[in-house]
Motif scaffolding. Structure first.
Motif, mmCIF file in Angstrom:
data_model
loop_
_atom_site.group_PDB
_atom_site.id
_atom_site.type_symbol
_atom_site.label_atom_id
_atom_site.label_comp_id
_atom_site.label_asym_id
_atom_site.label_seq_id
_atom_site.Cartn_x
_atom_site.Cartn_y
_atom_site.Cartn_z
ATOM 1 N N MET A 84 0.862 -1.177 0.000
ATOM 2 C CA MET A 84 0.000 0.000 0.000
ATOM 3 C C MET A 84 0.900 1.230 0.000
ATOM 4 O O MET A 84 1.834 1.333 0.791
ATOM 5 C CB MET A 84 -0.900 0.023 1.239
ATOM 6 N N VAL A 85 0.621 2.137 -0.948
ATOM 7 C CA VAL A 85 1.434 3.343 -1.062
ATOM 8 C C VAL A 85 0.528 4.563 -1.054
ATOM 9 O O VAL A 85 -0.646 4.493 -1.412
ATOM 10 C CB VAL A 85 2.291 3.337 -2.350
ATOM 11 N N GLN A 86 1.116 5.675 -0.624
ATOM 12 C CA GLN A 86 0.386 6.935 -0.654
ATOM 13 C C GLN A 86 1.248 7.959 -1.383
ATOM 14 O O GLN A 86 2.436 8.088 -1.104
ATOM 15 C CB GLN A 86 0.088 7.416 0.764
ATOM 16 N N VAL A 87 0.625 8.636 -2.343
ATOM 17 C CA VAL A 87 1.327 9.647 -3.126
ATOM 18 C C VAL A 87 0.492 10.912 -3.089
ATOM 19 O O VAL A 87 -0.716 10.874 -3.339
ATOM 20 C CB VAL A 87 1.538 9.183 -4.584
ATOM 21 N N THR A 97 -3.497 0.470 -3.227
ATOM 22 C CA THR A 97 -3.164 -0.840 -2.684
ATOM 23 C C THR A 97 -3.085 -1.825 -3.846
ATOM 24 O O THR A 97 -4.023 -1.932 -4.642
ATOM 25 C CB THR A 97 -4.225 -1.324 -1.686
ATOM 26 N N TYR A 98 -1.956 -2.513 -3.948
ATOM 27 C CA TYR A 98 -1.783 -3.586 -4.922
ATOM 28 C C TYR A 98 -1.865 -4.895 -4.166
ATOM 29 O O TYR A 98 -1.123 -5.113 -3.222
ATOM 30 C CB TYR A 98 -0.433 -3.475 -5.636
ATOM 31 N N GLU A 112 -5.883 -3.498 -8.151
ATOM 32 C CA GLU A 112 -5.428 -2.176 -7.728
ATOM 33 C C GLU A 112 -6.633 -1.430 -7.164
ATOM 34 O O GLU A 112 -7.613 -1.218 -7.863
ATOM 35 C CB GLU A 112 -4.859 -1.411 -8.925
ATOM 36 N N THR A 113 -6.555 -1.072 -5.881
ATOM 37 C CA THR A 113 -7.595 -0.263 -5.250
ATOM 38 C C THR A 113 -7.010 1.119 -5.031
ATOM 39 O O THR A 113 -5.984 1.278 -4.368
ATOM 40 C CB THR A 113 -8.050 -0.882 -3.915
ATOM 41 N N ARG A 114 -7.674 2.114 -5.614
ATOM 42 C CA ARG A 114 -7.159 3.482 -5.598
ATOM 43 C C ARG A 114 -8.192 4.389 -4.941
ATOM 44 O O ARG A 114 -9.329 4.472 -5.377
ATOM 45 C CB ARG A 114 -6.890 3.911 -7.038
ATOM 46 N N THR A 115 -7.755 5.074 -3.894
ATOM 47 C CA THR A 115 -8.593 6.050 -3.211
ATOM 48 C C THR A 115 -7.966 7.425 -3.413
ATOM 49 O O THR A 115 -6.807 7.645 -3.061
ATOM 50 C CB THR A 115 -8.695 5.742 -1.701
ATOM 51 N N VAL A 116 -8.740 8.327 -4.002
ATOM 52 C CA VAL A 116 -8.251 9.677 -4.286
ATOM 53 C C VAL A 116 -9.011 10.661 -3.407
ATOM 54 O O VAL A 116 -10.241 10.670 -3.389
ATOM 55 C CB VAL A 116 -8.440 10.040 -5.784
ATOM 56 N N GLU A 117 -8.255 11.475 -2.676
ATOM 57 C CA GLU A 117 -8.838 12.500 -1.817
ATOM 58 C C GLU A 117 -8.440 13.867 -2.362
ATOM 59 O O GLU A 117 -7.260 14.124 -2.593
ATOM 60 C CB GLU A 117 -8.321 12.365 -0.386
ATOM 61 N N ASP A 118 -9.420 14.724 -2.559
ATOM 62 C CA ASP A 118 -9.150 16.103 -2.974
ATOM 63 C C ASP A 118 -9.121 16.949 -1.708
ATOM 64 O O ASP A 118 -10.157 17.281 -1.129
ATOM 65 C CB ASP A 118 -10.223 16.599 -3.943
ATOM 66 N N THR A 129 -11.818 3.362 -6.386
ATOM 67 C CA THR A 129 -12.058 2.442 -7.496
ATOM 68 C C THR A 129 -11.161 1.223 -7.333
ATOM 69 O O THR A 129 -10.040 1.331 -6.840
ATOM 70 C CB THR A 129 -11.749 3.093 -8.861
ATOM 71 N N THR A 130 -11.676 0.083 -7.746
ATOM 72 C CA THR A 130 -10.894 -1.150 -7.749
ATOM 73 C C THR A 130 -10.923 -1.716 -9.158
ATOM 74 O O THR A 130 -11.999 -1.882 -9.746
ATOM 75 C CB THR A 130 -11.453 -2.179 -6.746
ATOM 76 N N THR A 131 -9.748 -1.992 -9.692
ATOM 77 C CA THR A 131 -9.641 -2.576 -11.026
ATOM 78 C C THR A 131 -8.631 -3.720 -11.000
ATOM 79 O O THR A 131 -7.778 -3.782 -10.116
ATOM 80 C CB THR A 131 -9.164 -1.535 -12.069
ATOM 81 N N THR A 132 -8.764 -4.602 -11.978
ATOM 82 C CA THR A 132 -7.775 -5.652 -12.148
ATOM 83 C C THR A 132 -6.664 -5.081 -13.014
ATOM 84 O O THR A 132 -6.885 -4.718 -14.162
ATOM 85 C CB THR A 132 -8.393 -6.899 -12.801
#
Length: 196
Positions: A84-87, A97-98, A112-118, A129-132
């Protein structure tokens, strides 16, 4: 002149045996040529599929490498199957998260689960979003998708692994190539720029 007329009016043709031999030879040549063309087309299709798999794996490897390299820092408890990484880029904070997910016996995929915070929005907006990212992995039993290394470059093996101790990550992708017993084995050593 009479010899030419005689030859032009001669109605003798091929015998039945000559025609059958000619047809048989022609069919044999056509069958060989058709078989060669079919085999060449099958080989081309297999190679196109293999190139597509390799391109997809390279794209996933590059994406994961870029995110891990930019991580500030790793989050959670890193495992061989998950990172899990945060950028943070400007006002957007992305947590990715991979995770290695088993699909069928001997096969896995990377989700790949990606959470974007503005952070600039009031209130802060979040989307997930979660994608393969990659399907069809064939990591051998006991092989790790992620291997974490400390300051000295040695693998960190004591569980749980502290994200603060990780200085580099080895990423390994193994994919089975279709219609062959060959595998595509890709890897990358990623130095973390923004360790904790």
């Amino acid at each position: 002149m009479s010899g030419i007329r005689r030859r032009l009016h001669d109605e003798r043709g091929f015998t039945l045996v000559e025609l059958l031999v000619t047809i048989g030879l022609s069919l044999t040549v056509v069958a060989i040529a058709t078989g060669s063309v079919i085999q060449a087309l099958q080989t081309q299709r297999r190679q196109v599929r293999q190139v597509a798999i390799q391109a997809e794996a390279n794209k996933a490897l590059e994406r994961m490498t870029r995110e891990l390299r930019a991580a500030n820092p790793l989050l959670g408890t890193p495992t061989a199957e998950q990172a899990m990484v945060q950028v943070t880029r400007g006002s957007l904070r992305t947590t990715t998260t991979y995770a290695l997910v088993p699909t069928t016996p001997g096969r896995q995929r990377i989700d790949e689960t990606r959470t974007v915070e503005d952070l600039a929005a009031s209130p802060v907006t979040t989307s997930t979003t979660t994608t393969t990212l990659l399907d069809g992995l064939a990591l051998p039993p006991g092989a790790a998708l992620f291997t974490y290394h400390g300051d000295d470059g040695a693998p960190l093996t004591t569980a749980p692994i502290s994200p603060a101790a990780v200085r580099s990550v080895t990423l390994r992708l193994v994919l089975a190539l279709p219609e062959t017993s060959a595998v595509l084995d890709l890897g990358n050593e990623i130095m973390l720029r923004n360790g904790a």
